[in-house]
Design a protein around this motif. Structure first.
Motif, PDB file in Angstrom:
ATOM      1  N   GLN A   1      11.060  -3.136  -7.236  1.00  0.00           N
ATOM      2  CA  GLN A   1      10.890  -3.227  -5.792  1.00  0.00           C
ATOM      3  C   GLN A   1      10.430  -1.894  -5.215  1.00  0.00           C
ATOM      4  O   GLN A   1      10.819  -0.825  -5.709  1.00  0.00           O
ATOM      5  CB  GLN A   1      12.207  -3.631  -5.123  1.00  0.00           C
ATOM      6  N   PHE A   2       9.616  -1.975  -4.160  1.00  0.00           N
ATOM      7  CA  PHE A   2       9.213  -0.770  -3.448  1.00  0.00           C
ATOM      8  C   PHE A   2      10.433  -0.170  -2.750  1.00  0.00           C
ATOM      9  O   PHE A   2      11.317  -0.891  -2.279  1.00  0.00           O
ATOM     10  CB  PHE A   2       8.141  -1.089  -2.398  1.00  0.00           C
ATOM     11  N   VAL A   3      10.442   1.157  -2.670  1.00  0.00           N
ATOM     12  CA  VAL A   3      11.533   1.848  -1.995  1.00  0.00           C
ATOM     13  C   VAL A   3      10.946   2.986  -1.164  1.00  0.00           C
ATOM     14  O   VAL A   3       9.939   3.596  -1.552  1.00  0.00           O
ATOM     15  CB  VAL A   3      12.563   2.398  -3.020  1.00  0.00           C
ATOM     16  N   LYS A   4      11.541   3.267  -0.036  1.00  0.00           N
ATOM     17  CA  LYS A   4      11.101   4.383   0.796  1.00  0.00           C
ATOM     18  C   LYS A   4      12.247   4.803   1.714  1.00  0.00           C
ATOM     19  O   LYS A   4      13.289   4.145   1.776  1.00  0.00           O
ATOM     20  CB  LYS A   4       9.870   3.997   1.617  1.00  0.00           C
ATOM     21  N   ASP A   5      12.050   5.919   2.380  1.00  0.00           N
ATOM     22  CA  ASP A   5      13.024   6.355   3.362  1.00  0.00           C
ATOM     23  C   ASP A   5      13.083   5.344   4.496  1.00  0.00           C
ATOM     24  O   ASP A   5      12.057   4.829   4.928  1.00  0.00           O
ATOM     25  CB  ASP A   5      12.637   7.719   3.941  1.00  0.00           C
ATOM     26  N   TYR A   6      14.287   5.075   4.952  1.00  0.00           N
ATOM     27  CA  TYR A   6      14.457   4.187   6.105  1.00  0.00           C
ATOM     28  C   TYR A   6      14.699   5.032   7.340  1.00  0.00           C
ATOM     29  O   TYR A   6      15.544   5.917   7.353  1.00  0.00           O
ATOM     30  CB  TYR A   6      15.634   3.235   5.904  1.00  0.00           C
TER      31      TYR A   6
ATOM     32  N   LYS B   1      17.000  -4.390   1.858  1.00  0.00           N
ATOM     33  CA  LYS B   1      18.359  -3.844   1.830  1.00  0.00           C
ATOM     34  C   LYS B   1      18.328  -2.351   2.156  1.00  0.00           C
ATOM     35  O   LYS B   1      17.549  -1.594   1.573  1.00  0.00           O
ATOM     36  CB  LYS B   1      18.989  -4.036   0.452  1.00  0.00           C
ATOM     37  N   VAL B   2      19.185  -1.942   3.072  1.00  0.00           N
ATOM     38  CA  VAL B   2      19.267  -0.544   3.486  1.00  0.00           C
ATOM     39  C   VAL B   2      20.560   0.066   2.965  1.00  0.00           C
ATOM     40  O   VAL B   2      21.644  -0.507   3.142  1.00  0.00           O
ATOM     41  CB  VAL B   2      19.199  -0.409   5.021  1.00  0.00           C
TER      42      VAL B   2
ATOM     43  N   LYS C   1       0.828  -1.193   0.000  1.00  0.00           N
ATOM     44  CA  LYS C   1       0.000   0.000   0.000  1.00  0.00           C
ATOM     45  C   LYS C   1       0.861   1.242   0.000  1.00  0.00           C
ATOM     46  O   LYS C   1       1.807   1.346   0.767  1.00  0.00           O
ATOM     47  CB  LYS C   1      -0.902   0.000   1.242  1.00  0.00           C
ATOM     48  N   PRO C   2       0.575   2.213  -0.861  1.00  0.00           N
ATOM     49  CA  PRO C   2       1.335   3.461  -0.836  1.00  0.00           C
ATOM     50  C   PRO C   2       1.106   4.200   0.464  1.00  0.00           C
ATOM     51  O   PRO C   2       0.004   4.227   0.991  1.00  0.00           O
ATOM     52  CB  PRO C   2       0.770   4.252  -2.031  1.00  0.00           C
ATOM     53  N   LYS C   3       2.168   4.778   1.022  1.00  0.00           N
ATOM     54  CA  LYS C   3       2.057   5.489   2.294  1.00  0.00           C
ATOM     55  C   LYS C   3       2.607   6.902   2.155  1.00  0.00           C
ATOM     56  O   LYS C   3       3.296   7.228   1.194  1.00  0.00           O
ATOM     57  CB  LYS C   3       2.839   4.749   3.382  1.00  0.00           C
ATOM     58  N   THR C   4       2.296   7.712   3.134  1.00  0.00           N
ATOM     59  CA  THR C   4       2.849   9.052   3.170  1.00  0.00           C
ATOM     60  C   THR C   4       4.368   8.965   3.182  1.00  0.00           C
ATOM     61  O   THR C   4       4.942   8.183   3.929  1.00  0.00           O
ATOM     62  CB  THR C   4       2.383   9.784   4.443  1.00  0.00           C
ATOM     63  N   THR C   5       5.041   9.740   2.335  1.00  0.00           N
ATOM     64  CA  THR C   5       6.492   9.668   2.299  1.00  0.00           C
ATOM     65  C   THR C   5       7.078  10.337   3.522  1.00  0.00           C
ATOM     66  O   THR C   5       6.498  11.244   4.102  1.00  0.00           O
ATOM     67  CB  THR C   5       7.062  10.356   1.037  1.00  0.00           C
ATOM     68  N   TYR C   6       8.238   9.882   3.883  1.00  0.00           N
ATOM     69  CA  TYR C   6       8.933  10.434   5.039  1.00  0.00           C
ATOM     70  C   TYR C   6       9.204  11.916   4.843  1.00  0.00           C
ATOM     71  O   TYR C   6       9.093  12.718   5.759  1.00  0.00           O
ATOM     72  CB  TYR C   6      10.238   9.670   5.216  1.00  0.00           C
TER      73      TYR C   6
ATOM     74  N   GLY D   1      28.337  17.509  12.790  1.00  0.00           N
ATOM     75  CA  GLY D   1      28.118  16.888  11.496  1.00  0.00           C
ATOM     76  C   GLY D   1      26.692  16.402  11.336  1.00  0.00           C
ATOM     77  O   GLY D   1      25.948  16.266  12.300  1.00  0.00           O
ATOM     78  N   LYS D   2      26.309  16.132  10.118  1.00  0.00           N
ATOM     79  CA  LYS D   2      24.986  15.614   9.809  1.00  0.00           C
ATOM     80  C   LYS D   2      25.109  14.167   9.327  1.00  0.00           C
ATOM     81  O   LYS D   2      26.086  13.786   8.693  1.00  0.00           O
ATOM     82  CB  LYS D   2      24.323  16.461   8.726  1.00  0.00           C
ATOM     83  N   LEU D   3      24.104  13.378   9.633  1.00  0.00           N
ATOM     84  CA  LEU D   3      24.037  12.017   9.132  1.00  0.00           C
ATOM     85  C   LEU D   3      23.503  12.025   7.708  1.00  0.00           C
ATOM     86  O   LEU D   3      22.715  12.889   7.331  1.00  0.00           O
ATOM     87  CB  LEU D   3      23.102  11.185  10.010  1.00  0.00           C
ATOM     88  N   LEU D   4      23.940  11.073   6.916  1.00  0.00           N
ATOM     89  CA  LEU D   4      23.388  10.924   5.577  1.00  0.00           C
ATOM     90  C   LEU D   4      22.078  10.142   5.669  1.00  0.00           C
ATOM     91  O   LEU D   4      21.927   9.268   6.521  1.00  0.00           O
ATOM     92  CB  LEU D   4      24.370  10.189   4.668  1.00  0.00           C
ATOM     93  N   PRO D   5      21.106  10.450   4.802  1.00  0.00           N
ATOM     94  CA  PRO D   5      19.843   9.711   4.829  1.00  0.00           C
ATOM     95  C   PRO D   5      20.025   8.270   4.373  1.00  0.00           C
ATOM     96  O   PRO D   5      20.993   7.932   3.688  1.00  0.00           O
ATOM     97  CB  PRO D   5      18.960  10.497   3.857  1.00  0.00           C
ATOM     98  N   LYS D   6      19.064   7.431   4.750  1.00  0.00           N
ATOM     99  CA  LYS D   6      19.070   6.029   4.345  1.00  0.00           C
ATOM    100  C   LYS D   6      17.770   5.721   3.608  1.00  0.00           C
ATOM    101  O   LYS D   6      16.720   6.278   3.906  1.00  0.00           O
ATOM    102  CB  LYS D   6      19.217   5.103   5.557  1.00  0.00           C
ATOM    103  N   ILE D   7      17.867   4.820   2.651  1.00  0.00           N
ATOM    104  CA  ILE D   7      16.687   4.328   1.951  1.00  0.00           C
ATOM    105  C   ILE D   7      16.637   2.811   2.112  1.00  0.00           C
ATOM    106  O   ILE D   7      17.668   2.163   2.336  1.00  0.00           O
ATOM    107  CB  ILE D   7      16.695   4.702   0.451  1.00  0.00           C
ATOM    108  N   ILE D   8      15.441   2.251   2.018  1.00  0.00           N
ATOM    109  CA  ILE D   8      15.283   0.799   2.126  1.00  0.00           C
ATOM    110  C   ILE D   8      14.582   0.281   0.878  1.00  0.00           C
ATOM    111  O   ILE D   8      13.579   0.844   0.431  1.00  0.00           O
ATOM    112  CB  ILE D   8      14.512   0.421   3.404  1.00  0.00           C
TER     113      ILE D   8
END
Length: 290
Positions: free
Chosen positions: A199-204, A174-175, A16-21, A115-122
């Motif tokens: 494959q589905f992908v979204k912010d982790y 996979k992250v 199901k599509p969800k609100t994006t991060y 410093g800032k963290l880099l974003p992750k995707i799953i």
């Protein structure tokens, strides 16, 4: 916002599509851009051994009223660090340069920008035995080749971090840690094409939790606590596997420690301490291309 945040990090049903991060964090990220922070740490070899002492030295050495510096907060960062948040870049520069910096360094401290963290995707439902190099090449060639991102930039800016999902399953998730430019292009898509599949992908979004002390932000192998904290009853000197209180109601170890409502599991995704840790991670993550 908290309810949306928790819903977003639950990815069991990816059909199901969800609100994006990114939709949820827009306001938070706007505020993050304005944060002006300085990390203060003791120099190697000094007698300053903890964050409390660092804070005392900073407050003794710097007089915000005299120097006309607007300080929003001063708080601990880890065992030895202190973060000073100023109202403006001008205030930050006053601390980072000139006489005030020299005086702090004379007292055995060193200053750095946070410093800032880099974003992750799953990416979901990937064959566990998939060749990772070929997998990455296909991500780029089938999804990003026609963008402004070069293959070299993608290779350097997309790093595989870890796998999630049940170990006995053939398929896993996979992250990847990515630079903001890659994240933006990937998150414009609901799915990514990889080989003969999509494959589905979204912010982790996840926060590490120590299985020794139960706190967030580190893992057991680097934990400094000598005695374990039970994830079931919140008592020390035993683990949840050996807990003598298994028949009793669960108590959240983090909420119990800080005097909050603790009648829930330490693993609960609705736990206030967990949600707070997620929000802190949001602030530390750089989603901006600039």
């Amino acid at each position: 916002m908290k309810e949306q945040l928790v819903d977003t990090i639950r990815y069991d049903d990816v059909s199901k599509p969800k609100t994006t991060y990114s939709d949820i964090i827009k306001g938070i990220q706007e505020e993050t851009k304005e944060k002006k922070e300085i990390l203060v740490l003791p120099k190697d070899g000094t007698q300053i051994e903890d964050a409390k002492k660092v804070k005392q030295v900073v407050m003794k050495t710097v007089d915000p009223g005299k120097e006309n510096i607007k300080i929003l907060s001063i708080r601990r960062s880890g065992k030895k660090g202190v973060i000073i948040q100023t109202n403006s870049n001008a205030d930050k520069d006053k601390l980072m340069t000139g006489l005030m910096k020299e005086n702090l360094e004379k007292e055995g401290l060193k200053l750095a920008t946070t410093g800032k963290l880099l974003p992750k995707i799953i990416i979901f439902s990937v064959d566990r035995n998939e060749d990772m190099e070929e997998f990455k090449r296909n991500i780029y060639r089938q999804n990003l080749k026609d963008t402004s991102i070069t293959e070299e930039q993608f290779s350097e800016g997309c790093k595989f971090k870890f796998t999630t999902g049940r170990r006995e399953n053939k398929y896993c998730h996979k992250v990847f840690e990515v630079i903001p430019e890659i994240r933006e292009k990937i998150m414009e898509k609901e799915k990514v094409y990889i080989g003969w599949e999509s494959q589905f992908v979204k912010d982790y979004m996840g926060v590490s939790r120590c299985y020794n002390c139960q706190r967030f932000g580190h893992v057991a192998k680097v934990c400094r606590e000598k005695q374990p904290i039970c994830a079931h009853c919140a008592q020390n000197r035993h683990t949840d596997k050996d807990c003598p209180n298994q028949a009793k109601e669960e108590r959240c170890a983090n909420c119990f420690k800080f005097g909050k409502h603790f009648r829930h599991s330490t693993h609960d995704k609705d736990c206030p301490a967990y949600i707070h840790a997620l929000e802190k991670t949001i602030y530390k993550t750089d989603y901006s291309k600039n």
